[in-house]
Design a protein around this motif. Structure first.
Motif, PDB file in Angstrom:
ATOM      1  N   TYR A 145      13.483  -5.231  16.055  1.00 43.59           N
ATOM      2  CA  TYR A 145      13.746  -5.143  15.278  1.00 43.59           C
ATOM      3  C   TYR A 145      14.649  -6.090  14.891  1.00 43.59           C
ATOM      4  O   TYR A 145      14.212  -7.150  13.589  1.00 43.59           O
ATOM      5  CB  TYR A 145      13.997  -3.418  14.508  1.00 43.59           C
ATOM      6  CG  TYR A 145      13.345  -3.876  12.849  1.00 43.59           C
ATOM      7  CD1 TYR A 145      12.836  -3.704  12.150  1.00 43.59           C
ATOM      8  CD2 TYR A 145      14.641  -3.450  12.005  1.00 43.59           C
ATOM      9  CE1 TYR A 145      12.416  -3.125  11.097  1.00 43.59           C
ATOM     10  CE2 TYR A 145      15.120  -2.982  10.666  1.00 43.59           C
ATOM     11  CZ  TYR A 145      13.482  -3.242  10.343  1.00 43.59           C
ATOM     12  OH  TYR A 145      13.839  -3.031   8.788  1.00 43.59           O
ATOM     13  N   THR A 157      11.240   5.790   3.661  1.00 43.03           N
ATOM     14  CA  THR A 157       9.653   5.860   3.208  1.00 43.03           C
ATOM     15  C   THR A 157       9.428   5.438   4.977  1.00 43.03           C
ATOM     16  O   THR A 157      10.401   6.297   5.705  1.00 43.03           O
ATOM     17  CB  THR A 157       8.965   3.854   3.220  1.00 43.03           C
ATOM     18  OG1 THR A 157      10.390   3.867   4.346  1.00 43.03           O
ATOM     19  CG2 THR A 157       9.860   3.733   1.918  1.00 43.03           C
ATOM     20  N   SER A 168       0.931  -1.307  -0.043  1.00 39.41           N
ATOM     21  CA  SER A 168      -0.126  -0.232  -0.216  1.00 39.41           C
ATOM     22  C   SER A 168       0.404   1.296  -0.135  1.00 39.41           C
ATOM     23  O   SER A 168       0.900   2.684  -0.477  1.00 39.41           O
ATOM     24  CB  SER A 168      -0.911  -0.293   1.050  1.00 39.41           C
ATOM     25  OG  SER A 168      -0.079   0.291   2.262  1.00 39.41           O
ATOM     26  N   ARG A 211      -3.002  -4.165   4.410  1.00 43.78           N
ATOM     27  CA  ARG A 211      -4.670  -4.324   5.160  1.00 43.78           C
ATOM     28  C   ARG A 211      -5.307  -3.257   4.367  1.00 43.78           C
ATOM     29  O   ARG A 211      -6.277  -3.137   4.959  1.00 43.78           O
ATOM     30  CB  ARG A 211      -3.973  -3.776   6.732  1.00 43.78           C
ATOM     31  CG  ARG A 211      -3.216  -5.163   7.497  1.00 43.78           C
ATOM     32  CD  ARG A 211      -2.718  -4.409   8.640  1.00 43.78           C
ATOM     33  NE  ARG A 211      -1.849  -3.795   8.634  1.00 43.78           N
ATOM     34  CZ  ARG A 211      -1.128  -2.990   9.852  1.00 43.78           C
ATOM     35  NH1 ARG A 211      -1.212  -3.553  10.879  1.00 43.78           N
ATOM     36  NH2 ARG A 211      -0.345  -2.259   8.930  1.00 43.78           N
ATOM     37  N   LEU A 258       6.312  -6.809   3.849  1.00 43.18           N
ATOM     38  CA  LEU A 258       5.609  -6.081   5.309  1.00 43.18           C
ATOM     39  C   LEU A 258       6.779  -5.480   5.680  1.00 43.18           C
ATOM     40  O   LEU A 258       7.559  -6.358   6.539  1.00 43.18           O
ATOM     41  CB  LEU A 258       5.078  -7.125   5.921  1.00 43.18           C
ATOM     42  CG  LEU A 258       4.007  -7.968   5.308  1.00 43.18           C
ATOM     43  CD1 LEU A 258       3.974  -9.407   5.707  1.00 43.18           C
ATOM     44  CD2 LEU A 258       2.799  -7.402   5.346  1.00 43.18           C
TER      45      LEU A 258
END
Ligand code: NAP
Length: 256
Positions: free
Chosen positions: A169, A206, A19, A44, A97
């Motif tokens: 992470y 991003t 997305s 999602r 993702l």
């Protein structure tokens, strides 16, 4: 260059995490190719992404946005049984993702900031979602050349870790790499023409990286379109003989 090694036909591709960010740029790069027949764009909020809507306006039915939370197995079952009904094979799946500071995840500087909740959030999206996606898509990866690539991160490398920090992470990406390597062994038995890759996209502008871009040296923050092109180059360069390996955006191997 071929989309994936040994593929002589038009490709059916699925991008998860489509997305925005790198996943969205991968969709745009794939749709611009004449050897890609169909792109399923999974996130999602895929159906309400204005950028995916703009791509759909340009490319029509070749793009299919699909809403699916990849942490949820019922949602993944519906993806395969409903949205992908009629699709017999996927030649390429890229999982883009990931979270670093969203959805309850934290980019911890030290142990004092570590919480069970942030560890669980990071692992749910970065580790469990991509491998569950692979589990559910397996029936569509069994026949012809098929590549499953997941965007990992260099900071998930234990051998390369000199700075510390980002416990959740780093650990979630290290565990993802182990799961992908393990899956590459099983997939080799099921489909000798399959390839599983972990790829570090490079630091890219991003939503995920935005709070941490201050420390990035000049010239080392990539546009999503650049990262997407590099990722497709890496995917096209590695076939079954390299399955279960970890590469950076510049096609250099990364130590586990
Ligand atoms: N950007 C960097 O500098 C960088 C560096 C190294 C590695 N990476 C890795 O590259 C990948 C892409 O990162 P990015 O920077 O493009 O991130 P981003 O811009 O935040 O995009 C992440 C994508 O994942 C989707 N997503 C998140 N959780 C999901 C879930 N549970 N189910 C389905 N989709 C979900 C998001 O869409 P929805 O919110 O609509 O679900 C979004 O499309 C990640 O794995 C990241 O760890 C990025």
């Amino acid at each position: 260059m071929r989309l994936i090694p040994e593929l002589n036909s038009e490709a059916h591709v699925l991008i998860a995490g489509a997305s925005r960010g790198i996943g969205l740029a991968l969709c745009a790069a794939l749709l611009a190719r004449d050897d890609v027949a169909q792109v399923w764009a999974v996130a999602r909020a895929a159906s309400t992404s204005p950028e995916l809507a703009a791509l759909a306006a340009q490319y029509g039915d070749r793009l299919k946005p699909v809403d699916c939370d990849a942490r949820n197995e019922q949602s993944l079952e519906a993806l395969v049984s409903d949205d992908l009904a009629g699709c017999e094979h996927l030649h390429l799946v890229i999982s883009a993702l990931g979270i670093l500071h969203q959805d309850g995840a934290k980019a911890e500087k030290g142990l004092a900031q570590l919480t069970l909740a942030s560890l669980q959030a990071s692992f749910a999206t970065n580790t469990f979602a991509p491998i569950l996606l692979l589990k559910h898509l397996l029936p569509l990866l069994r026949k012809h050349p098929a590549t499953f690539a997941a965007l990992s991160a260099r900071v998930g490398s234990i051998g390369d870790n000199r700075l510390g920090g980002w416990y959740s992470y780093r650990a979630s990406k290290a565990a993802l790499n182990q799961l992908l390597h393990t899956a590459s062994i099983e997939l080799k038995r099921l489909n000798p023409a399959s390839t599983v890759l972990s790829i570090h996209p490079g630091t890219t502008d991003t939503e995920l990286s935005r709070p941490f871009q201050g420390n990035v040296p000049d010239g080392q923050l990539f546009e999503p379109a650049f990262s997407a092109d590099r990722i497709l180059e890496v995917v096209g360069a590695h076939g079954p003989a390299d399955s279960g390996t970890f590469w950076d955006w510049n096609d250099k191997p990364i130590v586990w």
